[in-house]
Motif scaffolding. Structure first.
Motif, short mmCIF file in Angstrom:
data_model
loop_
_atom_site.label_atom_id
_atom_site.label_comp_id
_atom_site.label_asym_id
_atom_site.label_seq_id
_atom_site.Cartn_x
_atom_site.Cartn_y
_atom_site.Cartn_z
N ARG A 138 0.84 -1.18 0.00
CA ARG A 138 0.00 0.00 0.00
C ARG A 138 0.88 1.25 0.00
NH1 ARG A 138 -3.36 0.88 4.26
NH2 ARG A 138 -4.91 1.85 2.89
N GLU A 172 -7.17 3.33 -4.15
CA GLU A 172 -8.06 2.58 -3.26
C GLU A 172 -9.20 3.48 -2.80
OE1 GLU A 172 -5.67 1.03 -0.11
OE2 GLU A 172 -4.87 -0.60 -1.32
N SER A 232 -2.50 0.88 -4.11
CA SER A 232 -1.78 -0.37 -3.91
C SER A 232 -1.06 -0.73 -5.21
CB SER A 232 -2.72 -1.51 -3.50
OG SER A 232 -3.74 -1.69 -4.47
#
Length: 317
Positions: free
Chosen positions: A251, A288, A270
């Motif tokens: 991440r 994300e 990510s």
């Protein structure tokens, strides 16, 4: 269907993508957990960089092999000693990037610290090979300036903070100007001149590793100084070449700065793909669940870029 609904459907690859130059800053979402000093956990010495350094070392060895026989062995030994300090410097940078304190990890740390005052091994050339000595003296001055910054940073860093208080010096030292002169055609067959050029270039590759590491700490609050990259952008993510490597599925925090609009857009993401290319790593990052307002703003910037590109096309009539 609005952008956020489309994103939630998991169709990020269907978003309209465009290549555009943008200043970007990417770091892991969280630092290394187990650490002696603060570290982000980025790989600053990927296979592509290792290959570039290996090739440059071979080039340098080839040039040194053609030095005149007089003092050849001594000069080669001094060059080897200088390269050894480059390696110690690199090891310290890699340790620090992995959260390891180089002062505790390396038996060579004190030797590296001494190079902030110069490299003693070159002094033996001052009498018998004064020209070689003068060139190497300028190389060590350049090298020492970066070592001093690393040493200062390590001494001021702790588990919660890596100290990067000042910008790095520009790569425009006296040795760089000398190498421009030595790169002229009349010096192409002069083994010493070519050896100095290749040693300086080798040093620049090591400095580049340190620069990428250091600037990830120094530049975070200076978006106008972020490196400009050719980035494949959509509202679902980005893809770009990078001189450093990130772990697959890790991440990251992605920050994009658009100079004309003076806007910084921040996304969580990510890493979904890492391709190892000859001279760099190509990474793809999916955003994300970004806020719809961020996606809308990015979409407008993409449209604006496309309009500007269209207006710049010269029609044949």
């Amino acid at each position: 269907m609005n952008l956020q609904t489309w994103f939630n459907k998991g169709n990020s690859r269907r978003f309209h993508r465009v290549n555009l130059p943008v200043q970007c800053f990417i770091t892991p979402k969280e630092p290394i957990y187990q650490r002696q000093i603060f570290a982000l956990g980025i790989d600053y010495y990927p296979a592509s960089t290792q290959l570039r350094i290996k090739k440059q070392k071979i080039e340098l060895e080839n040039r040194l092999a053609h030095l005149p026989s007089e003092n050849k062995k001594i000069v080669q030994q001094v060059f080897s000693a200088v390269e050894h300090y480059f390696e110690i410097f690199l090891d310290a940078v890699i340790d620090a990037s992995q959260g390891k304190d180089p002062r505790q990890q390396s038996i060579h740390w004190h030797s590296l610290v001494k190079t902030t005052q110069g490299i003693q091994e070159i002094e033996g050339l001052s009498t018998n090979s004064p020209k070689t000595y003068q060139y190497l003296k300028q190389i060590t001055k350049k090298f020492s300036s970066f070592v001093a910054i690393l040493v200062n940073s390590i001494e001021r860093s702790n588990i919660n903070h890596f100290s990067a208080p000042q910008p790095l010096p520009e790569l425009d030292f006296k040795i760089d100007q000398l190498c421009k002169t030595l790169n002229q055609p009349q010096y192409h067959r002069v083994a010493l001149a070519q050896s100095i050029i290749h040693l300086n270039h080798l040093m620049d590759l090591y400095i580049e590793v340190f620069t990428n590491f250091y600037n990830d700490h120094f530049l975070k609050d200076y978006p106008k100084l972020w490196p400009m990259r050719d980035v494949n952008v959509s509202i679902g993510g980005i893809a770009l070449k990078s001189p450093k490597s990130f772990e697959l599925f890790s991440r990251v925090s992605v920050h994009l700065y658009f100079e004309n609009q003076d806007i910084v857009l921040n996304f969580d993401g990510s890493v979904v793909k890492v391709d190892k290319e000859r001279d760099s790593e190509r990474i793809a990052i999916n955003f994300e669940l970004p806020e719809s307002s961020l996606q809308d703003e990015l979409q407008q910037l993409i449209y604006q870029h496309e309009v500007e590109e269209t207006l710049a096309i010269k029609l044949p009539f």
